[in-house]
Design an enzyme around this catalytic site. Structure first.
Site: not given
Ligand code: PXP
Length: 247
Positions: A10, A12-13, A21, A46, A48, A52-53, A73, A104, A154, A197-198, A219-220
């Site tokens: 992912n 996004d970040h 910036r 994603h 949104r 935001r990203h 997403e 999320t 998921e 997630h996480g 992702g993060h």
């Molecule tokens: N899967 C879904 C459906 C998510 O919404 C996210 C966060 O955007 C992720 C996976 C990835 O989560 P993380 O960025 O915490 O790894």
């Protein structure tokens, strides 16, 4: 024998940093290309409601730049459905979305919204988009996802990963057990199972070890570790942790 466990990265970040910036850098499209080069099996992004990203233009640019699948997403809104239908990504993961949340925070309420969601995902499926529903490892939600015809779920691993980060081992273990039960229930129903997630190097193992899991979306943590070691190295280390667990 378990199939290949796919890693969706992912990005996004990278866009979060860019937007901090203004301007164009760092470029999430470049991140997607680097992730592909480092062995990612897919890219997840994603869009949104508040942009935001990831921004609208990023979606087409990412799809043009990569040869691996894009997992888009999106919230279950008419606006996002229109965008998904115009781009036709390989996959769409339907997530709950609240403007004030930082990420999320929970799974989609499928059981209480079956008619609407069934109709909603039908349009995406008819367009050839493989739909997944991002849900908690809750038996009622898994049953409902199956009932409305989603081919993929998921499972939200956020509570497990948060507890692990806080050193709350009792909650971590209880949340992990819930996820593992959910994986089994979903696979028994014939659903393809993803988890996300996480996830970190430390939390990925017990989930990657389950042969029923087809894909992890991360992702993060990867983007954060990339600040120190670079994105290819972070992806390689995650891939190695997944492979070690699966072996
Ligand atoms: N899967 C879904 C459906 C998510 O919404 C996210 C966060 O955007 C992720 C996976 C990835 O989560 P993380 O960025 O915490 O790894």
């Amino acid at each position: 024998m378990a199939g290949h466990l796919r890693l969706g990265v992912n990005i996004d970040h990278v866009a979060t940093l860019r937007n901090a910036r203004g301007g164009a850098l760092p470029d999430p499209v470049q991140a997607a290309q680097v992730a592909e080069g480092a062995g990612a099996d897919g890219i997840t992004a994603h869009l949104r409601e508040d942009r935001r990203h990831i921004r609208d233009a990023d979606i087409a640019a990412i799809m043009d730049a990569i040869t691996i699948p894009l997992n888009f997403e999106m919230a279950a809104t008419d606006e996002m459905q229109g965008i998904a239908l115009s781009h036709r990504p390989h996959a769409a993961c339907i997530v709950p979305e609240r403007r004030e949340e930082r990420t999320t925070e929970g799974g989609l309420e499928v059981a209480g919204d079956q008619n609407r969601l069934s109709h909603f995902i039908g349009h995406l499926s008819d367009a050839g988009i493989r739909v997944s529903l991002f849900i908690a490892a809750d038996p009622a939600q898994i049953t409902a996802a199956h009932r409305i015809g989603a081919p993929v779920i998921e499972i939200h691993s956020g509570a497990y990963c948060d507890a692990a980060a806080e050193g709350d081992t009792a909650t971590r273990d209880a949340e992990l057990a819930r996820i593992l039960d959910g994986i089994k229930q979903a696979a028994d129903l014939g659903l393809e199972v993803h988890v996300g997630h996480g996830l970190t190097y430390d939390t990925v193992g017990p989930i990657a070890a389950r042969p029923e899991v087809a894909e992890l979306n991360i992702g993060h943590f990867l983007i954060g570790d990339a600040v120190f070691v670079g994105l290819p190295a972070a992806i390689a280390r995650m891939r190695a942790a997944m492979d070690a667990a699966r072996a």
